[in-house]
Design a protein around this motif. Sequence first.
Motif, PDB file in Angstrom:
ATOM      1  N   GLU A   1       0.849  -1.102  -0.044  1.00  0.00           N
ATOM      2  CA  GLU A   1       0.088  -0.036  -0.147  1.00  0.00           C
ATOM      3  C   GLU A   1       1.000   1.148   0.033  1.00  0.00           C
ATOM      4  N   ILE A   2       0.993   2.111  -1.224  1.00  0.00           N
ATOM      5  CA  ILE A   2       1.843   3.068  -1.321  1.00  0.00           C
ATOM      6  C   ILE A   2       1.725   4.103  -0.306  1.00  0.00           C
ATOM      7  N   THR A   3       0.683   4.361   0.353  1.00  0.00           N
ATOM      8  CA  THR A   3       0.263   5.438   0.928  1.00  0.00           C
ATOM      9  C   THR A   3       0.891   5.005   2.628  1.00  0.00           C
ATOM     10  N   GLN A   4       1.183   3.986   2.614  1.00  0.00           N
ATOM     11  CA  GLN A   4       1.892   3.128   4.201  1.00  0.00           C
ATOM     12  C   GLN A   4       3.406   3.339   4.046  1.00  0.00           C
ATOM     13  N   LEU A   5       3.889   3.705   2.682  1.00  0.00           N
ATOM     14  CA  LEU A   5       5.502   3.889   2.751  1.00  0.00           C
ATOM     15  C   LEU A   5       6.067   4.709   3.692  1.00  0.00           C
ATOM     16  N   PRO A   6       7.111   4.366   4.262  1.00  0.00           N
ATOM     17  CA  PRO A   6       7.564   5.311   5.495  1.00  0.00           C
ATOM     18  C   PRO A   6       8.708   6.259   4.807  1.00  0.00           C
ATOM     19  N   LEU A   7       8.137   7.413   4.306  1.00  0.00           N
ATOM     20  CA  LEU A   7       9.023   8.280   3.430  1.00  0.00           C
ATOM     21  C   LEU A   7       9.532   9.393   4.577  1.00  0.00           C
ATOM     22  N   SER A   8      11.057   9.876   4.566  1.00  0.00           N
ATOM     23  CA  SER A   8      11.407  10.443   5.354  1.00  0.00           C
ATOM     24  C   SER A   8      11.201  12.034   5.027  1.00  0.00           C
ATOM     25  N   GLU A   9      11.070  12.792   6.049  1.00  0.00           N
ATOM     26  CA  GLU A   9      10.566  14.443   5.793  1.00  0.00           C
ATOM     27  C   GLU A   9      11.939  15.047   4.788  1.00  0.00           C
ATOM     28  N   SER A  10      13.086  14.143   5.059  1.00  0.00           N
ATOM     29  CA  SER A  10      14.097  14.913   4.084  1.00  0.00           C
ATOM     30  C   SER A  10      13.782  14.542   2.623  1.00  0.00           C
ATOM     31  N   LEU A  11      13.416  13.377   2.189  1.00  0.00           N
ATOM     32  CA  LEU A  11      13.118  12.940   0.985  1.00  0.00           C
ATOM     33  C   LEU A  11      11.786  13.752   0.374  1.00  0.00           C
ATOM     34  N   LEU A  12      10.876  13.869   1.343  1.00  0.00           N
ATOM     35  CA  LEU A  12       9.692  14.597   0.636  1.00  0.00           C
ATOM     36  C   LEU A  12       9.696  15.967   0.442  1.00  0.00           C
ATOM     37  N   ALA A  13      11.034  16.473   1.355  1.00  0.00           N
ATOM     38  CA  ALA A  13      11.156  17.974   0.809  1.00  0.00           C
ATOM     39  C   ALA A  13      11.855  18.096  -0.006  1.00  0.00           C
ATOM     40  N   VAL A  14      12.829  17.347  -0.474  1.00  0.00           N
ATOM     41  CA  VAL A  14      13.697  17.547  -1.499  1.00  0.00           C
ATOM     42  C   VAL A  14      13.341  16.838  -2.840  1.00  0.00           C
ATOM     43  N   ALA A  15      12.423  15.712  -2.863  1.00  0.00           N
ATOM     44  CA  ALA A  15      12.165  15.203  -4.162  1.00  0.00           C
ATOM     45  C   ALA A  15      10.547  15.398  -4.340  1.00  0.00           C
ATOM     46  N   GLY A  16       9.871  15.747  -3.339  1.00  0.00           N
ATOM     47  CA  GLY A  16       8.381  15.797  -3.440  1.00  0.00           C
ATOM     48  C   GLY A  16       7.804  14.408  -3.567  1.00  0.00           C
ATOM     49  N   ARG A  17       6.506  14.341  -3.249  1.00  0.00           N
ATOM     50  CA  ARG A  17       5.794  12.746  -2.905  1.00  0.00           C
ATOM     51  C   ARG A  17       6.161  11.785  -3.883  1.00  0.00           C
ATOM     52  N   ALA A  18       5.870  12.288  -5.276  1.00  0.00           N
ATOM     53  CA  ALA A  18       5.619  11.296  -6.456  1.00  0.00           C
ATOM     54  C   ALA A  18       7.148  10.571  -6.602  1.00  0.00           C
ATOM     55  N   ALA A  19       8.128  11.614  -6.660  1.00  0.00           N
ATOM     56  CA  ALA A  19       9.570  11.156  -6.859  1.00  0.00           C
ATOM     57  C   ALA A  19       9.932  10.346  -5.467  1.00  0.00           C
ATOM     58  N   ALA A  20       9.550  10.745  -4.563  1.00  0.00           N
ATOM     59  CA  ALA A  20      10.138   9.929  -3.166  1.00  0.00           C
ATOM     60  C   ALA A  20       9.293   8.680  -3.119  1.00  0.00           C
ATOM     61  N   GLU A  21       7.956   8.600  -3.778  1.00  0.00           N
ATOM     62  CA  GLU A  21       7.616   7.201  -3.669  1.00  0.00           C
ATOM     63  C   GLU A  21       8.332   6.066  -4.726  1.00  0.00           C
ATOM     64  N   HIS A  22       8.830   6.845  -5.757  1.00  0.00           N
ATOM     65  CA  HIS A  22       9.341   5.993  -6.792  1.00  0.00           C
ATOM     66  C   HIS A  22      10.619   5.592  -6.423  1.00  0.00           C
ATOM     67  N   PHE A  23      11.547   6.678  -5.668  1.00  0.00           N
ATOM     68  CA  PHE A  23      12.739   6.267  -4.891  1.00  0.00           C
ATOM     69  C   PHE A  23      12.591   4.972  -4.163  1.00  0.00           C
ATOM     70  N   ALA A  24      11.522   5.267  -3.219  1.00  0.00           N
ATOM     71  CA  ALA A  24      11.356   4.174  -2.090  1.00  0.00           C
ATOM     72  C   ALA A  24      10.946   2.928  -2.571  1.00  0.00           C
ATOM     73  N   LEU A  25      10.272   3.013  -3.611  1.00  0.00           N
ATOM     74  CA  LEU A  25       9.804   1.648  -4.129  1.00  0.00           C
ATOM     75  C   LEU A  25      10.991   0.909  -5.100  1.00  0.00           C
ATOM     76  N   THR A  26      11.765   1.677  -5.816  1.00  0.00           N
ATOM     77  CA  THR A  26      12.654   1.110  -6.838  1.00  0.00           C
ATOM     78  C   THR A  26      14.019   1.549  -6.752  1.00  0.00           C
ATOM     79  N   GLY A  27      14.508   2.365  -5.833  1.00  0.00           N
ATOM     80  CA  GLY A  27      15.654   3.143  -5.794  1.00  0.00           C
ATOM     81  C   GLY A  27      16.740   2.219  -5.784  1.00  0.00           C
ATOM     82  N   GLY A  28      16.744   1.365  -4.484  1.00  0.00           N
ATOM     83  CA  GLY A  28      17.973   0.552  -4.150  1.00  0.00           C
ATOM     84  C   GLY A  28      18.701   1.421  -3.081  1.00  0.00           C
ATOM     85  N   ASP A  29      19.852   0.789  -2.967  1.00  0.00           N
ATOM     86  CA  ASP A  29      20.967   1.186  -1.977  1.00  0.00           C
ATOM     87  C   ASP A  29      20.498   1.329  -0.639  1.00  0.00           C
TER      88      ASP A  29
END
Lengths: 319, 319
Positions: free
Chosen positions: A237-265
């Motif tokens: 459930e994508i709305t449950q992803l624990p996105l950091s405040e830093s990630l949301l502030a720098v990347a915005g929600r859409a890119a943050a979700e993409h980084f969290a699901l597919t980014g690696g590392d």
Amino acid sequence: MPLGEFALIDRFFRNCGSRRDTRVGIGDDGAVLTPPAGHELVAVVDTLVEGVHFPPQSPARPIGHRALAVNLSDIAAMGATPAWALLAITLPRADEDWLGEFAAGFGELARAHDVQLVGGDTTSGPLTVTVQVLGVVPRGEALLRRGGQAGDVVYVTGTPGDAACGLALLQGRLRTPATARATELDTLRNRFLFPEPRLAAGVRLRGVASACIDVSDGLAGDLGKLATASGCGARVEITQLPLSESLLAVAGRAAAEHFALTGGDDYELCFTVPPALAPALGGLPCTAIGRLTTGRGVAVLRGDSVIEFSHSGFDHFAA
Amino acid sequence: MPLGEFALIDRFFRNCGSRRDTRVGIGDDGAVLTPPAGHELVAVVDTLVEGVHFPPQSPARPIGHRALAVNLSDIAAMGATPAWALLAITLPRADEDWLGEFAAGFGELARAHDVQLVGGDTTSGPLTVTVQVLGVVPRGEALLRRGGQAGDVVYVTGTPGDAACGLALLQGRLRTPATARATELDTLRNRFLFPEPRLAAGVRLRGVASACIDVSDGLAGDLGKLATASGCGARVEITQLPLSESLLAVAGRAAAEHFALTGGDDYELCFTVPPALAPALGGLPCTAIGRLTTGRGVAVLRGDSVIEFSHSGFDHFAA
């Protein structure tokens, strides 16, 4: 004056990391080790290649840290405790400053987790670092990728996506908003450069998690491997992803979700727990993000809609 | 169509080598292994880099063989028995023919010595192969470099120098006499391409040898390391060197002696035995070539004269 191979090993690596009660460490044809009684041995290996796993001309200290950290992350995913490491390093030339920084990054993390460097090989050639870590786990208690069952809850530790965003920043691939703060940018870059293996979490998960994997190639892809090994599918459930405040502030929600699901590392742990055992996770910094299912593959949902995303993980050599 | 990393590992490496009673092998974050009771673990690692350890464009089968053989040689030098291997391979591209040949060379040697491939990492980049081998040895019986005493007899297995001459032939660096036979040339080339680790000899030497090292960087240099670790010097009588008929026929005596003392890539064992234990070596294919002394360094003698030779071994990064 260039140092010879043996002098190099002696100077930078003989006392790199922790001192354990090891019968023979660096300096013979092999290390002689005594695993504790009642334990099994866990062996892992991972390679970092310049230009593939880190940008060319990267500073040496984070390379030393990451080369060990990515292996300790595999040890954590098995629920094991690390004990010994072997280091095979190929270098274009023996640059003493570079080696000093590399050994500092490697050694600091090794000491933090009581890992002794007990052997290695130093060769000349294109910059490549291969580390092997040997860990121990009480007999029969290793966490495997198989073992999850439909209905088990899927969890992830920490805040995935930060490291992938940090790498994008380091590579200049991400336009940063004017509102992004320097501390947020530093946090994200450091999540790529200095990943913290989740060893304490792995030990806590013994007897609790039904399956576990570390997130190195992207959360969705690695969860897919766990699900396949367990003979299940998975739902996130994508709305449950624990996105950091830093990630949301720098990347915005859409890119943050993409980084969290597919980014690696990320080097977080993704694991499954039967619902009845969920209370045993109390206090562990992790978030429920979905369930294992009776299907196949990983479905990412926003409410009732299945989301498309562009790739499911980082696969070397894939077309 | 290029294969993905996971398909590659599955296709070429999942059943590469022997099948042992291993709880978890390839396919999880780490391998889970159970060393036998009453034994210590011996861990070794060695890297082969294209253009450094083998000529560019070398065929893949001997690279697979050598990558494992050089590690098994270290296991042999410790008096241990190999059990498990991990393979980290970096490749410019996933060439299926190349991988098939590499896995054939690696797998054939692994099966011959009951070694199971239990883990690995496949990455893209310049051709580099790092292998780790884990072996076992009865507690307290590992052969070390230290332990030799002045007066102990120095032995070497087999016929050193063949492999270095074979490499010179492969690289076109050696003018071969018109009288050299094709079988002799093939023998020497194959001694470089397909070294045979002296595992049976290593096991025989437990409780007999006072110190042991494998000859990878040149007999004189590696004996020097053994002597230094033992707090001794060493004396080698050049006329006692066991030079093969093929080596003498192709290189002549002077070059043969030089290859044998300094050439490297032999993967023979050099070891020391107290004179009283020498009878225990009966039947082992080895030759007494000198003694440990109370001095320092390695002196190479022809009768009463000390011989000069140009370098004492192959040292990466040395000026």
